[in-house]
Design a protein around this motif. Structure first.
Motif, PDB file in Angstrom:
ATOM      1  N   SER A  39      37.271  44.322  45.188  1.00 51.27           N
ATOM      2  CA  SER A  39      37.299  45.809  45.140  1.00 51.27           C
ATOM      3  C   SER A  39      38.744  46.246  44.925  1.00 51.27           C
ATOM      4  O   SER A  39      38.857  47.239  43.885  1.00 51.27           O
ATOM      5  CB  SER A  39      37.189  46.316  46.754  1.00 51.27           C
ATOM      6  OG  SER A  39      35.962  46.100  47.247  1.00 51.27           O
ATOM      7  N   LYS A  84      32.918  47.263  42.287  1.00 49.93           N
ATOM      8  CA  LYS A  84      32.290  48.030  43.209  1.00 49.93           C
ATOM      9  C   LYS A  84      30.731  47.793  43.351  1.00 49.93           C
ATOM     10  O   LYS A  84      30.134  47.556  42.305  1.00 49.93           O
ATOM     11  CB  LYS A  84      32.612  49.426  43.111  1.00 49.93           C
ATOM     12  CG  LYS A  84      31.802  50.420  43.843  1.00 49.93           C
ATOM     13  CD  LYS A  84      32.113  52.072  43.336  1.00 49.93           C
ATOM     14  CE  LYS A  84      31.395  52.861  44.270  1.00 49.93           C
ATOM     15  NZ  LYS A  84      31.659  54.264  43.935  1.00 49.93           N
ATOM     16  N   GLU A  85      30.295  47.669  44.566  1.00 51.66           N
ATOM     17  CA  GLU A  85      28.883  47.525  44.526  1.00 51.66           C
ATOM     18  C   GLU A  85      27.817  48.577  44.422  1.00 51.66           C
ATOM     19  O   GLU A  85      28.451  49.763  44.727  1.00 51.66           O
ATOM     20  CB  GLU A  85      28.406  46.745  46.088  1.00 51.66           C
ATOM     21  CG  GLU A  85      28.571  47.761  47.307  1.00 51.66           C
ATOM     22  CD  GLU A  85      28.449  47.245  48.593  1.00 51.66           C
ATOM     23  OE1 GLU A  85      27.715  48.021  49.536  1.00 51.66           O
ATOM     24  OE2 GLU A  85      28.165  45.928  48.835  1.00 51.66           O
ATOM     25  N   TYR A 105      26.407  45.570  40.923  1.00 49.35           N
ATOM     26  CA  TYR A 105      27.901  45.844  40.963  1.00 49.35           C
ATOM     27  C   TYR A 105      28.524  46.384  39.471  1.00 49.35           C
ATOM     28  O   TYR A 105      27.884  46.233  38.415  1.00 49.35           O
ATOM     29  CB  TYR A 105      28.526  44.586  41.032  1.00 49.35           C
ATOM     30  CG  TYR A 105      28.559  43.992  42.513  1.00 49.35           C
ATOM     31  CD1 TYR A 105      29.541  44.075  43.377  1.00 49.35           C
ATOM     32  CD2 TYR A 105      27.298  43.234  42.775  1.00 49.35           C
ATOM     33  CE1 TYR A 105      29.303  43.769  44.733  1.00 49.35           C
ATOM     34  CE2 TYR A 105      27.211  42.717  44.044  1.00 49.35           C
ATOM     35  CZ  TYR A 105      28.297  42.997  44.999  1.00 49.35           C
ATOM     36  OH  TYR A 105      28.132  42.407  46.100  1.00 49.35           O
ATOM     37  N   GLU A 106      29.441  47.308  39.686  1.00 43.58           N
ATOM     38  CA  GLU A 106      30.167  47.949  38.325  1.00 43.58           C
ATOM     39  C   GLU A 106      31.731  47.589  38.471  1.00 43.58           C
ATOM     40  O   GLU A 106      32.009  47.412  39.575  1.00 43.58           O
ATOM     41  CB  GLU A 106      29.779  49.310  38.445  1.00 43.58           C
ATOM     42  CG  GLU A 106      30.078  50.146  39.477  1.00 43.58           C
ATOM     43  CD  GLU A 106      29.957  51.765  39.431  1.00 43.58           C
ATOM     44  OE1 GLU A 106      29.363  51.968  38.329  1.00 43.58           O
ATOM     45  OE2 GLU A 106      30.258  52.318  40.200  1.00 43.58           O
ATOM     46  N   ASN A 154      35.257  49.113  37.428  1.00 44.03           N
ATOM     47  CA  ASN A 154      35.910  50.256  36.612  1.00 44.03           C
ATOM     48  C   ASN A 154      34.818  51.047  36.002  1.00 44.03           C
ATOM     49  O   ASN A 154      35.174  51.614  34.715  1.00 44.03           O
ATOM     50  CB  ASN A 154      36.791  49.705  35.813  1.00 44.03           C
ATOM     51  CG  ASN A 154      38.032  48.729  36.722  1.00 44.03           C
ATOM     52  OD1 ASN A 154      38.387  49.304  37.637  1.00 44.03           O
ATOM     53  ND2 ASN A 154      38.564  47.799  36.091  1.00 44.03           N
TER      54      ASN A 154
END
Length: 208
Positions: A149, A154-155, A192-193, A195
């Protein structure tokens, strides 16, 4: 004075007069020639023309110099703009490189996070023997999540959200009275991404 001397004087006088008339005529002719051809006036006119020509040449040279200076100024402005654009592009590329430097690492790390979550879900939290092990797994999982994180990972867990093909991968559509059409009912695998860039879309089931 004798007649002979008078005759000679008259002849000399006549000759002198003739010579004077010739000089006058020649002078008049020269004056006429000067007036017609403008030789004398032409000298003054030529001097003025030369002066005007010099002024015109200087003005032309000045104009050429100003034009060349303006071209050089334009070239400098364009060069500065190109350098500034290059600097911006370089900064943007460096920023992207910093943001997505761990992209490959994050992709390889996701299965580890998935396995830890599966272990937590499958463990019997009421079993006193398993509980310490489960707590260790949960702490390990939390450490992983905290680290990724901080690095921009980020999930994507869209249960109850509207289906978004840019973030979600629908594997099937199901009837669900509790959900509106096109809503995500079940998340089979979190996405998930990094940025803002999708590393892995969420695998979901969508309500009809």
């Amino acid at each position: 004075m004798s007649d002979k001397e008078n005759k000679i004087n008259e002849e000399e006088l006549e000759q002198a007069m003739n010579e004077a008339e010739t000089v006058v005529e020649e002078t008049a002719e020269e004056a006429q020639i000067i007036g017609d051809d403008g030789d004398l006036d032409g000298e003054f006119e030529t001097a003025e023309e030369i002066e005007e020509s010099k002024v015109a040449q200087l003005e032309a040279a000045l104009l050429q110099t100003e034009t060349r200076l303006k071209e050089q100024q334009d070239s400098v402005i364009r060069a500065k703009a190109e350098v500034e654009n290059m600097r911006r592009r370089t900064e943007q590329e460096m920023s992207k490189a910093r943001k997505f430097a761990i992209n490959k690492f994050a992709e390889e790390l996701l299965p580890v996070i998935d396995n830890l979550e599966r272990a937590i879900e499958a463990a019997d939290a009421e079993n006193e023997v398993i509980k310490p092990i489960l707590e260790g797994i949960e702490m390990t999982h939390k450490s992983f999540i905290d680290v990724v994180s901080k690095n921009g990972l980020k999930e994507i867990n869209p249960v109850g959200e509207a289906f978004n093909p840019e973030l979600h991968n629908a594997v099937s559509m199901v009837e669900s009275p509790d959900h509106e059409s096109n809503m995500v009912t079940i998340v089979l695998q979190k996405g998930y991404e990094l940025n803002g860039r999708v590393v892995r879309p969420a695998m979901v089931m969508v309500a009809k």
